[in-house]
Write a protein that holds these residues in place. Structure first.
Motif, PDB file in Angstrom:
ATOM      1  N   LEU A   1       0.863  -1.053   0.076  1.00 53.49           N
ATOM      2  CA  LEU A   1      -0.169   0.033  -0.087  1.00 53.49           C
ATOM      3  C   LEU A   1       0.750   1.465   0.035  1.00 53.49           C
ATOM      4  O   LEU A   1       2.013   1.000   0.426  1.00 53.49           O
ATOM      5  CB  LEU A   1      -0.900   0.043   1.231  1.00 53.49           C
ATOM      6  CG  LEU A   1      -1.862  -1.102   1.412  1.00 53.49           C
ATOM      7  CD1 LEU A   1      -2.481  -0.986   2.604  1.00 53.49           C
ATOM      8  CD2 LEU A   1      -3.010  -1.169   0.348  1.00 53.49           C
ATOM      9  N   GLU A   2       0.380   2.249  -0.282  1.00 53.12           N
ATOM     10  CA  GLU A   2       1.129   3.667  -0.407  1.00 53.12           C
ATOM     11  C   GLU A   2       1.257   3.884   1.128  1.00 53.12           C
ATOM     12  O   GLU A   2       0.464   3.982   2.097  1.00 53.12           O
ATOM     13  CB  GLU A   2       0.325   4.771  -0.959  1.00 53.12           C
ATOM     14  CG  GLU A   2       0.825   5.861  -1.106  1.00 53.12           C
ATOM     15  CD  GLU A   2      -0.053   7.111  -2.005  1.00 53.12           C
ATOM     16  OE1 GLU A   2       0.685   8.203  -2.011  1.00 53.12           O
ATOM     17  OE2 GLU A   2      -0.827   6.648  -2.533  1.00 53.12           O
ATOM     18  N   SER A   3       2.640   4.350   1.572  1.00 53.48           N
ATOM     19  CA  SER A   3       2.790   4.457   2.840  1.00 53.48           C
ATOM     20  C   SER A   3       2.496   5.629   3.476  1.00 53.48           C
ATOM     21  O   SER A   3       2.038   5.782   4.750  1.00 53.48           O
ATOM     22  CB  SER A   3       4.312   4.248   3.080  1.00 53.48           C
ATOM     23  OG  SER A   3       5.161   5.244   2.419  1.00 53.48           O
ATOM     24  N   ALA A   4       2.267   6.727   2.683  1.00 52.02           N
ATOM     25  CA  ALA A   4       1.903   7.928   3.049  1.00 52.02           C
ATOM     26  C   ALA A   4       0.367   8.023   3.600  1.00 52.02           C
ATOM     27  O   ALA A   4      -0.187   8.517   4.498  1.00 52.02           O
ATOM     28  CB  ALA A   4       2.076   9.020   1.896  1.00 52.02           C
ATOM     29  N   THR A   5      -0.478   7.228   2.891  1.00 55.01           N
ATOM     30  CA  THR A   5      -1.937   7.032   3.239  1.00 55.01           C
ATOM     31  C   THR A   5      -2.305   5.754   4.027  1.00 55.01           C
ATOM     32  O   THR A   5      -3.373   5.643   4.427  1.00 55.01           O
ATOM     33  CB  THR A   5      -2.881   7.207   1.919  1.00 55.01           C
ATOM     34  OG1 THR A   5      -2.413   6.021   1.218  1.00 55.01           O
ATOM     35  CG2 THR A   5      -2.452   8.463   1.521  1.00 55.01           C
ATOM     36  N   ALA A   6      -1.407   4.659   3.913  1.00 60.34           N
ATOM     37  CA  ALA A   6      -1.732   3.465   4.739  1.00 60.34           C
ATOM     38  C   ALA A   6      -1.472   3.613   6.299  1.00 60.34           C
ATOM     39  O   ALA A   6      -0.279   3.806   6.701  1.00 60.34           O
ATOM     40  CB  ALA A   6      -1.033   2.260   4.125  1.00 60.34           C
ATOM     41  N   PRO A   7      -2.416   3.290   6.946  1.00 58.16           N
ATOM     42  CA  PRO A   7      -2.183   3.168   8.394  1.00 58.16           C
ATOM     43  C   PRO A   7      -1.360   1.867   8.642  1.00 58.16           C
ATOM     44  O   PRO A   7      -1.253   1.042   7.816  1.00 58.16           O
ATOM     45  CB  PRO A   7      -3.482   2.969   9.041  1.00 58.16           C
ATOM     46  CG  PRO A   7      -4.275   2.580   8.038  1.00 58.16           C
ATOM     47  CD  PRO A   7      -3.934   3.079   6.697  1.00 58.16           C
ATOM     48  N   GLN A   8      -0.711   1.881   9.764  1.00 56.82           N
ATOM     49  CA  GLN A   8      -0.115   0.786  10.292  1.00 56.82           C
ATOM     50  C   GLN A   8      -1.062  -0.551  10.560  1.00 56.82           C
ATOM     51  O   GLN A   8      -1.578  -0.721  11.341  1.00 56.82           O
ATOM     52  CB  GLN A   8       0.642   0.790  11.677  1.00 56.82           C
ATOM     53  CG  GLN A   8       2.045   1.742  11.357  1.00 56.82           C
ATOM     54  CD  GLN A   8       3.101   0.793  10.653  1.00 56.82           C
ATOM     55  OE1 GLN A   8       3.004  -0.617  10.363  1.00 56.82           O
ATOM     56  NE2 GLN A   8       3.562   1.484   9.794  1.00 56.82           N
ATOM     57  N   LEU A   9      -1.490  -1.167   9.514  1.00 53.24           N
ATOM     58  CA  LEU A   9      -2.632  -2.217   9.469  1.00 53.24           C
ATOM     59  C   LEU A   9      -2.127  -3.409   9.925  1.00 53.24           C
ATOM     60  O   LEU A   9      -0.786  -3.753   9.718  1.00 53.24           O
ATOM     61  CB  LEU A   9      -3.151  -2.464   7.970  1.00 53.24           C
ATOM     62  CG  LEU A   9      -3.885  -1.590   7.289  1.00 53.24           C
ATOM     63  CD1 LEU A   9      -4.276  -1.929   5.991  1.00 53.24           C
ATOM     64  CD2 LEU A   9      -5.220  -1.009   8.131  1.00 53.24           C
ATOM     65  N   ARG A  10      -2.872  -4.139  10.742  1.00 50.98           N
ATOM     66  CA  ARG A  10      -2.461  -5.470  11.338  1.00 50.98           C
ATOM     67  C   ARG A  10      -3.602  -6.098  11.607  1.00 50.98           C
ATOM     68  O   ARG A  10      -4.617  -5.546  12.127  1.00 50.98           O
ATOM     69  CB  ARG A  10      -1.562  -5.114  12.528  1.00 50.98           C
ATOM     70  CG  ARG A  10      -0.961  -6.405  13.133  1.00 50.98           C
ATOM     71  CD  ARG A  10      -0.002  -6.142  14.587  1.00 50.98           C
ATOM     72  NE  ARG A  10       0.216  -7.265  14.998  1.00 50.98           N
ATOM     73  CZ  ARG A  10       1.169  -7.704  14.913  1.00 50.98           C
ATOM     74  NH1 ARG A  10       2.328  -7.360  14.169  1.00 50.98           N
ATOM     75  NH2 ARG A  10       1.533  -9.065  15.530  1.00 50.98           N
ATOM     76  N   GLY A  11      -3.725  -7.475  11.582  1.00 49.21           N
ATOM     77  CA  GLY A  11      -5.002  -7.977  11.777  1.00 49.21           C
ATOM     78  C   GLY A  11      -5.701  -8.542  10.603  1.00 49.21           C
ATOM     79  O   GLY A  11      -5.265  -8.752   9.592  1.00 49.21           O
ATOM     80  N   ARG A  12      -7.045  -8.374  10.659  1.00 46.42           N
ATOM     81  CA  ARG A  12      -7.748  -9.087   9.782  1.00 46.42           C
ATOM     82  C   ARG A  12      -8.264  -7.567   8.736  1.00 46.42           C
ATOM     83  O   ARG A  12      -8.792  -6.794   9.301  1.00 46.42           O
ATOM     84  CB  ARG A  12      -9.210  -9.522  10.128  1.00 46.42           C
ATOM     85  CG  ARG A  12      -9.791 -10.624   9.283  1.00 46.42           C
ATOM     86  CD  ARG A  12     -11.174 -10.953   9.739  1.00 46.42           C
ATOM     87  NE  ARG A  12     -12.369 -10.135  10.023  1.00 46.42           N
ATOM     88  CZ  ARG A  12     -13.017  -9.598   8.991  1.00 46.42           C
ATOM     89  NH1 ARG A  12     -12.856 -10.067   7.632  1.00 46.42           N
ATOM     90  NH2 ARG A  12     -14.138  -8.755   9.386  1.00 46.42           N
ATOM     91  N   VAL A  13      -8.126  -8.111   7.362  1.00 39.96           N
ATOM     92  CA  VAL A  13      -8.620  -7.069   6.401  1.00 39.96           C
ATOM     93  C   VAL A  13      -9.413  -8.012   5.022  1.00 39.96           C
ATOM     94  O   VAL A  13      -9.171  -8.932   5.309  1.00 39.96           O
ATOM     95  CB  VAL A  13      -7.503  -6.265   5.711  1.00 39.96           C
ATOM     96  CG1 VAL A  13      -6.810  -5.648   6.455  1.00 39.96           C
ATOM     97  CG2 VAL A  13      -6.585  -7.126   5.075  1.00 39.96           C
ATOM     98  N   ASP A  14     -10.262  -7.186   4.604  1.00 41.31           N
ATOM     99  CA  ASP A  14     -10.814  -7.949   3.353  1.00 41.31           C
ATOM    100  C   ASP A  14     -10.106  -7.406   2.032  1.00 41.31           C
ATOM    101  O   ASP A  14      -9.887  -6.256   1.942  1.00 41.31           O
ATOM    102  CB  ASP A  14     -12.439  -7.784   3.440  1.00 41.31           C
ATOM    103  CG  ASP A  14     -13.089  -8.227   4.278  1.00 41.31           C
ATOM    104  OD1 ASP A  14     -12.897  -9.456   4.724  1.00 41.31           O
ATOM    105  OD2 ASP A  14     -13.638  -7.503   5.293  1.00 41.31           O
ATOM    106  N   LEU A  15     -10.054  -8.274   1.182  1.00 39.78           N
ATOM    107  CA  LEU A  15      -9.261  -7.988  -0.119  1.00 39.78           C
ATOM    108  C   LEU A  15     -10.439  -8.040  -1.270  1.00 39.78           C
ATOM    109  O   LEU A  15     -11.151  -8.988  -1.350  1.00 39.78           O
ATOM    110  CB  LEU A  15      -8.301  -8.972  -0.330  1.00 39.78           C
ATOM    111  CG  LEU A  15      -7.300  -8.667  -1.728  1.00 39.78           C
ATOM    112  CD1 LEU A  15      -6.664  -7.356  -1.813  1.00 39.78           C
ATOM    113  CD2 LEU A  15      -6.557  -9.807  -1.940  1.00 39.78           C
TER     114      LEU A  15
END
Length: 119
Positions: free
Chosen positions: A48-62
């Protein structure tokens, strides 16, 4: 031999590369009600773009457009330039039909016709 470019030209090239990746991808991840555009995707993760992406961790839907592809358990791995790299700990494909709680025979009929059907 590596060519050295002025910082403003290198920044412009990096911005153009990032914009090109952003426009060419149809994939996005959804986490906590927010959508994030996927820049690159590979078998074991995505970026993901690092400027707009938070530090995601855990469950996400693609998602691919509106199509839900899989539910993923992810972890942030590294930052490379303008991209944040994530790895899948688990990626479960979303089924198009409900799961069966019995084994379906290969020669089972597709359906039954009732006796009260019009002739």
């Amino acid at each position: 031999m590596e060519a050295m470019l002025p910082k403003n030209i290198q920044a412009g090239l990096d911005a153009a590369r990032l914009d090109s990746m952003r426009k060419s991808s149809h994939l996005h991840v959804e986490a906590d009600g927010a959508q994030h555009k996927v820049l690159r995707f590979w078998d074991t993760g995505f970026s993901l773009e690092s400027a707009t992406a938070p530090q995601l961790r855990g469950r996400v839907d693609l998602y691919d457009g509106a199509a839900h592809l899989c539910q993923c358990l992810i972890v942030a791995v590294a930052q490379e330039g303008d991209e944040m790299l994530f790895d899948f700990k688990r990626a479960t494909r979303v089924a198009k039909t409900a799961a069966l709680d019995f084994e379906r025979a290969r020669d089972a009929p597709a359906g039954l016709i009732g006796t009260d059907a019009p002739h």
